[in-house]
Write a protein that holds these residues in place. Structure first.
Motif, PDB file in Angstrom:
ATOM      1  N   TYR A   1      53.864 -37.313  19.851  1.00 16.95           N
ATOM      2  CA  TYR A   1      53.992 -36.834  21.227  1.00 16.95           C
ATOM      3  C   TYR A   1      54.975 -37.750  21.942  1.00 16.95           C
ATOM      4  O   TYR A   1      54.866 -38.975  21.859  1.00 16.95           O
ATOM      5  CB  TYR A   1      52.629 -36.852  21.928  1.00 16.95           C
ATOM      6  N   ILE A   2      55.934 -37.145  22.636  1.00 14.30           N
ATOM      7  CA  ILE A   2      57.018 -37.897  23.283  1.00 14.30           C
ATOM      8  C   ILE A   2      57.048 -37.552  24.763  1.00 14.30           C
ATOM      9  O   ILE A   2      56.993 -36.386  25.145  1.00 14.30           O
ATOM     10  CB  ILE A   2      58.382 -37.540  22.650  1.00 14.30           C
ATOM     11  N   LEU A   3      57.139 -38.583  25.581  1.00 14.78           N
ATOM     12  CA  LEU A   3      57.365 -38.415  27.021  1.00 14.78           C
ATOM     13  C   LEU A   3      58.637 -39.162  27.377  1.00 14.78           C
ATOM     14  O   LEU A   3      58.843 -40.292  26.947  1.00 14.78           O
ATOM     15  CB  LEU A   3      56.208 -39.012  27.839  1.00 14.78           C
ATOM     16  N   ASP A   4      59.494 -38.525  28.188  1.00 12.66           N
ATOM     17  CA  ASP A   4      60.652 -39.269  28.665  1.00 12.66           C
ATOM     18  C   ASP A   4      60.306 -39.892  30.017  1.00 12.66           C
ATOM     19  O   ASP A   4      59.184 -39.740  30.518  1.00 12.66           O
ATOM     20  CB  ASP A   4      61.916 -38.404  28.711  1.00 12.66           C
ATOM     21  N   ASP A   5      61.246 -40.606  30.600  1.00 16.24           N
ATOM     22  CA  ASP A   5      61.004 -41.335  31.843  1.00 16.24           C
ATOM     23  C   ASP A   5      60.696 -40.412  33.019  1.00 16.24           C
ATOM     24  O   ASP A   5      60.077 -40.828  33.997  1.00 16.24           O
ATOM     25  CB  ASP A   5      62.222 -42.222  32.164  1.00 16.24           C
ATOM     26  N   GLN A   6      61.077 -39.150  32.935  1.00 17.94           N
ATOM     27  CA  GLN A   6      60.824 -38.184  33.997  1.00 17.94           C
ATOM     28  C   GLN A   6      59.525 -37.393  33.776  1.00 17.94           C
ATOM     29  O   GLN A   6      59.206 -36.486  34.541  1.00 17.94           O
ATOM     30  CB  GLN A   6      62.006 -37.214  34.124  1.00 17.94           C
TER      31      GLN A   6
ATOM     32  N   TYR B   1      50.164 -44.592  24.749  1.00 17.92           N
ATOM     33  CA  TYR B   1      51.588 -44.375  24.488  1.00 17.92           C
ATOM     34  C   TYR B   1      52.298 -45.717  24.384  1.00 17.92           C
ATOM     35  O   TYR B   1      52.055 -46.625  25.173  1.00 17.92           O
ATOM     36  CB  TYR B   1      52.228 -43.535  25.604  1.00 17.92           C
ATOM     37  N   THR B   2      53.173 -45.815  23.395  1.00 13.26           N
ATOM     38  CA  THR B   2      54.031 -46.991  23.244  1.00 13.26           C
ATOM     39  C   THR B   2      55.312 -46.714  24.001  1.00 13.26           C
ATOM     40  O   THR B   2      55.986 -45.713  23.752  1.00 13.26           O
ATOM     41  CB  THR B   2      54.356 -47.234  21.756  1.00 13.26           C
ATOM     42  N   VAL B   3      55.648 -47.586  24.937  1.00 11.35           N
ATOM     43  CA  VAL B   3      56.859 -47.418  25.750  1.00 11.35           C
ATOM     44  C   VAL B   3      58.003 -48.161  25.071  1.00 11.35           C
ATOM     45  O   VAL B   3      57.891 -49.347  24.770  1.00 11.35           O
ATOM     46  CB  VAL B   3      56.650 -47.944  27.186  1.00 11.35           C
ATOM     47  N   GLY B   4      59.085 -47.456  24.845  1.00 12.93           N
ATOM     48  CA  GLY B   4      60.247 -48.065  24.212  1.00 12.93           C
ATOM     49  C   GLY B   4      61.077 -48.875  25.197  1.00 12.93           C
ATOM     50  O   GLY B   4      60.855 -48.838  26.410  1.00 12.93           O
ATOM     51  N   THR B   5      62.037 -49.581  24.659  1.00 10.76           N
ATOM     52  CA  THR B   5      62.975 -50.333  25.491  1.00 10.76           C
ATOM     53  C   THR B   5      63.939 -49.356  26.160  1.00 10.76           C
ATOM     54  O   THR B   5      63.917 -48.154  25.879  1.00 10.76           O
ATOM     55  CB  THR B   5      63.769 -51.339  24.644  1.00 10.76           C
ATOM     56  N   ALA B   6      64.805 -49.869  26.988  1.00 12.15           N
ATOM     57  CA  ALA B   6      65.724 -49.026  27.762  1.00 12.15           C
ATOM     58  C   ALA B   6      66.655 -48.188  26.893  1.00 12.15           C
ATOM     59  O   ALA B   6      67.138 -47.149  27.325  1.00 12.15           O
ATOM     60  CB  ALA B   6      66.541 -49.890  28.713  1.00 12.15           C
ATOM     61  N   THR B   7      66.892 -48.606  25.647  1.00 11.51           N
ATOM     62  CA  THR B   7      67.816 -47.872  24.772  1.00 11.51           C
ATOM     63  C   THR B   7      67.160 -47.427  23.458  1.00 11.51           C
ATOM     64  O   THR B   7      67.842 -46.901  22.589  1.00 11.51           O
ATOM     65  CB  THR B   7      69.043 -48.736  24.440  1.00 11.51           C
ATOM     66  N   GLN B   8      65.863 -47.620  23.303  1.00 13.25           N
ATOM     67  CA  GLN B   8      65.188 -47.333  22.038  1.00 13.25           C
ATOM     68  C   GLN B   8      65.010 -45.843  21.818  1.00 13.25           C
ATOM     69  O   GLN B   8      64.451 -45.138  22.653  1.00 13.25           O
ATOM     70  CB  GLN B   8      63.818 -48.022  22.018  1.00 13.25           C
ATOM     71  N   THR B   9      65.488 -45.372  20.644  1.00 14.42           N
ATOM     72  CA  THR B   9      65.359 -43.963  20.278  1.00 14.42           C
ATOM     73  C   THR B   9      64.595 -43.766  18.969  1.00 14.42           C
ATOM     74  O   THR B   9      64.374 -42.642  18.552  1.00 14.42           O
ATOM     75  CB  THR B   9      66.743 -43.296  20.141  1.00 14.42           C
TER      76      THR B   9
ATOM     77  N   CYS C   1      58.907 -35.473  31.141  1.00  7.52           N
ATOM     78  CA  CYS C   1      59.108 -34.300  30.291  1.00  7.52           C
ATOM     79  C   CYS C   1      58.507 -34.586  28.913  1.00  7.52           C
ATOM     80  O   CYS C   1      58.718 -35.660  28.347  1.00  7.52           O
ATOM     81  CB  CYS C   1      60.586 -33.974  30.154  1.00  7.52           C
ATOM     82  N   ALA C   2      57.767 -33.610  28.385  1.00  7.94           N
ATOM     83  CA  ALA C   2      57.030 -33.819  27.144  1.00  7.94           C
ATOM     84  C   ALA C   2      57.605 -32.993  26.004  1.00  7.94           C
ATOM     85  O   ALA C   2      58.159 -31.914  26.206  1.00  7.94           O
ATOM     86  CB  ALA C   2      55.564 -33.462  27.351  1.00  7.94           C
ATOM     87  N   SER C   3      57.433 -33.529  24.817  1.00  7.24           N
ATOM     88  CA  SER C   3      57.822 -32.844  23.598  1.00  7.24           C
ATOM     89  C   SER C   3      56.870 -33.306  22.509  1.00  7.24           C
ATOM     90  O   SER C   3      56.289 -34.393  22.601  1.00  7.24           O
ATOM     91  CB  SER C   3      59.263 -33.188  23.232  1.00  7.24           C
ATOM     92  N   GLU C   4      56.698 -32.498  21.487  1.00  2.21           N
ATOM     93  CA  GLU C   4      55.891 -32.921  20.353  1.00  2.21           C
ATOM     94  C   GLU C   4      56.539 -32.449  19.067  1.00  2.21           C
ATOM     95  O   GLU C   4      57.179 -31.404  19.027  1.00  2.21           O
ATOM     96  CB  GLU C   4      54.454 -32.419  20.455  1.00  2.21           C
ATOM     97  N   TRP C   5      56.369 -33.268  18.037  1.00  2.00           N
ATOM     98  CA  TRP C   5      56.974 -32.975  16.743  1.00  2.00           C
ATOM     99  C   TRP C   5      55.927 -33.140  15.660  1.00  2.00           C
ATOM    100  O   TRP C   5      55.273 -34.172  15.578  1.00  2.00           O
ATOM    101  CB  TRP C   5      58.151 -33.919  16.478  1.00  2.00           C
ATOM    102  N   ASN C   6      55.782 -32.098  14.850  1.00  2.00           N
ATOM    103  CA  ASN C   6      54.891 -32.173  13.697  1.00  2.00           C
ATOM    104  C   ASN C   6      55.708 -32.667  12.505  1.00  2.00           C
ATOM    105  O   ASN C   6      56.752 -32.107  12.192  1.00  2.00           O
ATOM    106  CB  ASN C   6      54.285 -30.803  13.389  1.00  2.00           C
ATOM    107  N   ILE C   7      55.210 -33.718  11.863  1.00  2.00           N
ATOM    108  CA  ILE C   7      55.913 -34.298  10.715  1.00  2.00           C
ATOM    109  C   ILE C   7      54.942 -34.318   9.547  1.00  2.00           C
ATOM    110  O   ILE C   7      53.811 -34.785   9.674  1.00  2.00           O
ATOM    111  CB  ILE C   7      56.410 -35.716  11.031  1.00  2.00           C
ATOM    112  N   THR C   8      55.364 -33.793   8.401  1.00  2.00           N
ATOM    113  CA  THR C   8      54.526 -33.765   7.210  1.00  2.00           C
ATOM    114  C   THR C   8      55.007 -34.821   6.228  1.00  2.00           C
ATOM    115  O   THR C   8      56.182 -34.864   5.876  1.00  2.00           O
ATOM    116  CB  THR C   8      54.562 -32.372   6.556  1.00  2.00           C
TER     117      THR C   8
ATOM    118  N   SER D   1      53.231 -41.310  21.353  1.00  2.00           N
ATOM    119  CA  SER D   1      51.844 -41.446  20.902  1.00  2.00           C
ATOM    120  C   SER D   1      51.728 -40.681  19.598  1.00  2.00           C
ATOM    121  O   SER D   1      52.315 -39.608  19.441  1.00  2.00           O
ATOM    122  CB  SER D   1      50.880 -40.877  21.945  1.00  2.00           C
ATOM    123  N   LEU D   2      50.959 -41.209  18.682  1.00  2.00           N
ATOM    124  CA  LEU D   2      50.805 -40.575  17.375  1.00  2.00           C
ATOM    125  C   LEU D   2      49.444 -39.888  17.287  1.00  2.00           C
ATOM    126  O   LEU D   2      48.399 -40.524  17.479  1.00  2.00           O
ATOM    127  CB  LEU D   2      50.924 -41.614  16.262  1.00  2.00           C
ATOM    128  N   ASP D   3      49.460 -38.593  17.021  1.00  2.00           N
ATOM    129  CA  ASP D   3      48.276 -37.787  16.736  1.00  2.00           C
ATOM    130  C   ASP D   3      47.279 -37.662  17.885  1.00  2.00           C
ATOM    131  O   ASP D   3      46.167 -37.188  17.674  1.00  2.00           O
ATOM    132  CB  ASP D   3      47.542 -38.321  15.492  1.00  2.00           C
TER     133      ASP D   3
END
Length: 98
Positions: free
Chosen positions: A43-48, A20-28, A50-57, A12-14
């Motif tokens: 904002y990133i969620l994996d299949d389990q 949330y946009t769900v990727g394909t089985a191999t999409q990175t 688990c969350a992560s977030e990345w700030n990009i400028t 998800s962005l911002d």
């Protein structure tokens, strides 16, 4: 390029609570278009779950805003024209434009 965790990833962005946009089985990798310059958070969620977030400028967007003027001329009974393209005053180095 996302790594770690369990595929598939969702992004998800911002907006942590956004759609949330769900990727394909191999999409990175995910594409986002129409972004303005400045800070964005992915904002990133994996299949389990688990969350992560990345700030990009990103740099601020370039404003080209071209204006075209065409002069239709006749020189020595030969039709000619001159095309002049004017760009935004914020562009100080015209060699930056392709």
């Amino acid at each position: 390029d996302i790594s770690g965790g369990t595929l598939p990833y969702s992004v998800s962005l911002d907006d942590i609570n956004g759609v949330y946009t769900v990727g394909t089985a191999t999409q990175t990798e995910f594409d986002f278009t129409g972004l303005s310059g400045g800070d964005h958070v992915v904002y990133i969620l994996d299949d389990q779950g688990c969350a992560s977030e990345w700030n990009i400028t990103f740099p601020e967007s370039v404003r080209i805003e071209p204006t075209v003027t065409i002069e239709y001329l006749c020189v020595n009974n030969v039709a000619t024209n001159i095309v002049t393209v004017t760009v935004d005053d914020s562009i100080t180095d015209l060699t930056d434009i392709d």
